[in-house]
Design an enzyme around this catalytic site. Structure first.
Site, PDB file in Angstrom:
ATOM      1  N   SER A   1      -3.824  -4.943  -5.509  1.00 44.75           N
ATOM      2  CA  SER A   1      -4.039  -3.780  -6.368  1.00 44.75           C
ATOM      3  C   SER A   1      -5.504  -3.559  -6.693  1.00 44.75           C
ATOM      4  CB  SER A   1      -3.231  -3.927  -7.662  1.00 44.75           C
ATOM      5  OG  SER A   1      -1.846  -3.888  -7.388  1.00 44.75           O
TER       6      SER A   1
ATOM      7  N   HIS B   1      -6.850 -13.669  -5.565  1.00 41.53           N
ATOM      8  CA  HIS B   1      -7.698 -14.050  -6.694  1.00 41.53           C
ATOM      9  C   HIS B   1      -8.766 -15.066  -6.302  1.00 41.53           C
ATOM     10  CE1 HIS B   1      -5.267 -12.057  -9.831  1.00 41.53           C
ATOM     11  NE2 HIS B   1      -4.272 -12.289  -9.002  1.00 41.53           N
TER      12      HIS B   1
ATOM     13  N   ASP C   1       1.293 -15.013  -4.814  1.00 44.87           N
ATOM     14  CA  ASP C   1       0.703 -14.407  -3.626  1.00 44.87           C
ATOM     15  C   ASP C   1       0.859 -15.316  -2.410  1.00 44.87           C
ATOM     16  OD1 ASP C   1      -0.266 -12.102  -5.009  1.00 44.87           O
ATOM     17  OD2 ASP C   1      -1.830 -13.351  -5.876  1.00 44.87           O
TER      18      ASP C   1
ATOM     19  N   SER D   1     -11.267 -10.559 -11.318  1.00 41.69           N
ATOM     20  CA  SER D   1     -11.586 -10.712 -12.733  1.00 41.69           C
ATOM     21  C   SER D   1     -10.400 -10.652 -13.682  1.00 41.69           C
ATOM     22  CB  SER D   1     -12.591  -9.637 -13.141  1.00 41.69           C
ATOM     23  OG  SER D   1     -12.047  -8.332 -12.940  1.00 41.69           O
TER      24      SER D   1
ATOM     25  N   HIS E   1       7.168  -9.407  -7.131  1.00 38.68           N
ATOM     26  CA  HIS E   1       6.600 -10.755  -7.233  1.00 38.68           C
ATOM     27  C   HIS E   1       7.607 -11.784  -7.729  1.00 38.68           C
ATOM     28  CE1 HIS E   1       2.500 -10.245  -6.026  1.00 38.68           C
ATOM     29  NE2 HIS E   1       2.245  -9.304  -6.912  1.00 38.68           N
TER      30      HIS E   1
ATOM     31  N   HIS F   1       2.388 -10.225  -1.576  1.00 37.68           N
ATOM     32  CA  HIS F   1       2.123  -8.917  -0.990  1.00 37.68           C
ATOM     33  C   HIS F   1       2.354  -8.978   0.519  1.00 37.68           C
ATOM     34  CE1 HIS F   1      -0.825  -7.877  -4.502  1.00 37.68           C
ATOM     35  NE2 HIS F   1       0.436  -7.944  -4.882  1.00 37.68           N
TER      36      HIS F   1
END
Length: 523
Positions: free
Chosen positions: A63, A124, A157, A269, A412, A467
């Site tokens: 995203s 991330h 993920d 972040s 998720h 994803h």
């Protein structure tokens, strides 16, 4: 700007186009409105992963990346590539902030703590960056037991049971490099909350600073014990790893304490902010805590404009984004989402800008306070649809941007039936908002930012929670416009919207216009 020109960008977060309909909640859901749009209006597909969005080839989109590309109108090369390239060319090992952290620990005979999402998911963080930090610590002369790694297990993920493989891979790599040991493990559910569920953040903080958690002799045993209890990587409860040399550096050798250095190696972040605040803000009020004194805290990327912390890789200044262009030309705009995706339609869509542009209104609807969204798959879509529909009737916006979070957030969880319900809730919300927009004379683009709900099951039958690299839809509704809509990438959406609005595309946007300019302008 021509006040009669109005456009709605509707983002169905995680609504990918499936290769295998049998494992796709998108395909199995009853979505009559979106199905109708496909039947009646021009459409194409968009690439939302890999090189086309500034990620490594084959890397699934997310995203943050998706919204950044959407707002920028170009391919935006992401931090993951910038950091990986720095490791490859050696500049990583001369990075001022990272070297400063290592030397701070060495000079005071204290510890260097490396903490972050512990996987190669690439959303991330990435383990290759952690290995780069271990190599930097070795080059700076830190002792093996002086470098503690605090693993925030993924499972969201990545495969929900992939943590053991990552631990074994890490231990082998740390042995090769010669520094670093796993000091603690906790699931990202606790360490990386972003919705001010401070009780979760507190449990991670207590583990890191006080060692509060179940004790194990080795990390593999710690994770397998969690699996035996039915708790997968994302939700692993705090666990500390005993060390024979625990008092070699400082009073509690694996804990973060006075005089230590920390590198938070997440490059994304949004899920790194809360724990960073707990460690660094003097007036922090999320929970009662003792803050280590003289702690050097380094972040891999800028987590918030309000943080006054050393940053290893500063953000690139994105100019000429869609929001900036429309604001400069006198247009009004609306950004709307529930909590889970609010930063994406604001900060990320605006190229890393926190503050609204002139003429920008925002609608934030709180996400439900549930442990996981399979418990409430409609999330806050009904209220969000109501709020946005009302806003479109009450004000004239050149651009309205709306994100429905459900397919991604429920996807998720890996719960197929809940993901189906999520897609159906979004279909209902989309109908309400699109009909309101069309009644007010808006043209509409309906897209997704990446795949997720298009695959809920792995080939072995286990839940798929990550994803995907799926293509995503691009449907255009505009009076008099009959197409075609060429296939493209996320970075092509902004210049296409400007063309639909009859506006010039700025030089900074090098994305392609996916509709014939003369037909779009004439319609």
């Amino acid at each position: 700007m021509d006040s009669s020109k109005r456009h709605l960008l509707l983002i169905l977060d995680g609504w990918g186009l499936a290769d295998d309909p049998s494992v796709s909640a998108v395909e199995q859901a009853d979505t009559p409105f979106v199905d109708h749009l496909y039947d009646e209006y021009p459409h194409g597909v968009l690439k939302a992963s890999g090189l086309e969005v500034g990620l490594p080839d084959g890397q699934m989109g997310n995203s943050e990346v998706g919204h950044t590309n959407l707002g920028a109108g170009r391919v935006v090369y992401q931090e993951i590539l910038r950091i990986s390239k720095a490791i490859e060319d050696g500049s990583f090992f001369e990075n001022d902030a990272l070297v400063r952290a290592a030397r701070h620990a060495k000079a005071s005979d204290q510890k260097l703590h490396l903490m972050g999402c512990f996987s190669d998911g690439g959303v991330h963080s990435h383990l290759e960056h952690l290995y780069g930090l271990l190599e930097l610590a070795r080059r700076e002369g830190l002792a093996p037991a002086q470098v503690n790694v605090h693993a925030f297990t993924d499972g969201r993920d990545t495969d929900p049971h992939g943590g053991v493989d990552y631990v074994e891979q890490f231990q082998k790599k740390a042995d090769e490099i010669g520094v670093g040991r796993l000091a603690s493990i906790v699931g990202r559910y606790y360490a990386m909350d972003r919705d001010e569920r401070w009780a979760r953040t507190e449990r991670a903080y207590r583990l890191l600073t006080d060692g509060t958690g179940a004790a194990f002799d080795d990390p593999v045993t710690a994770l397998k014990a969690s699996y035996d209890d039915g708790v997968t990587d994302e939700f692993v409860e705090p666990r500390r790893i005993r060390a024979d040399d625990a008092d070699a550096f400082g009073d509690h050798g694996t804990r973060i304490e006075d005089g230590d250095a920390v590198v938070y190696y997440n490059f994304r972040s949004d899920r790194a902010r809360q724990l960073t605040r707990a460690f660094t803000e003097a007036d922090f009020d999320g929970f009662e805590r003792e803050r280590p004194d003289d702690l050097l805290f380094v972040t891999m990327s800028p987590y918030d404009d309000e943080f006054d912390l050393p940053v290893a890789f500063e953000k690139l200044n994105l100019e000429g984004t869609l929001g900036e262009v429309l604001s400069a030309r006198g247009g009004r705009q609306l950004r709307a989402a529930e909590t889970e995706k609010y930063a994406h339609v604001t900060y990320f869509f605006s190229g890393g800008r926190e503050a609204p542009f002139d003429g920008e209104d925002r609608v934030l609807v709180p996400s439900p306070k549930v442990d996981t969204y399979d418990q409430q798959p409609e999330m806050s879509a009904p209220e969000l649809a109501d709020r946005v529909s009302r806003s479109l009737r009450e004000a004239d916006y050149t651009l309205a941007v709306l994100n429905f979070a459900n397919p991604d957030m429920v996807g998720h969880t890996g719960d197929f039936e809940a993901a189906v319900a999520a897609c159906e809730a979004v279909d209902r919300g989309a109908r309400q908002v699109v009909e309101a927009a069309r009644d007010q004379g808006y043209s509409v683009s309906i897209i997704a930012d990446h795949g997720n709900a298009d695959r809920l099951q792995n080939p072995d039958g286990s839940p798929h929670t990550a994803h995907t690299t799926a293509l995503v839809p691009h449907i255009i509704l505009k009076d008099g416009f009959e197409g075609p809509v060429r296939d493209g990438k996320l970075g092509d959406v902004a210049p296409t919207i400007l063309t639909l609005l009859g506006e010039d595309v700025p030089d900074a946007m090098d994305g392609e216009v996916l509709v014939p300019a003369e037909r779009a302008a004439a319609s």
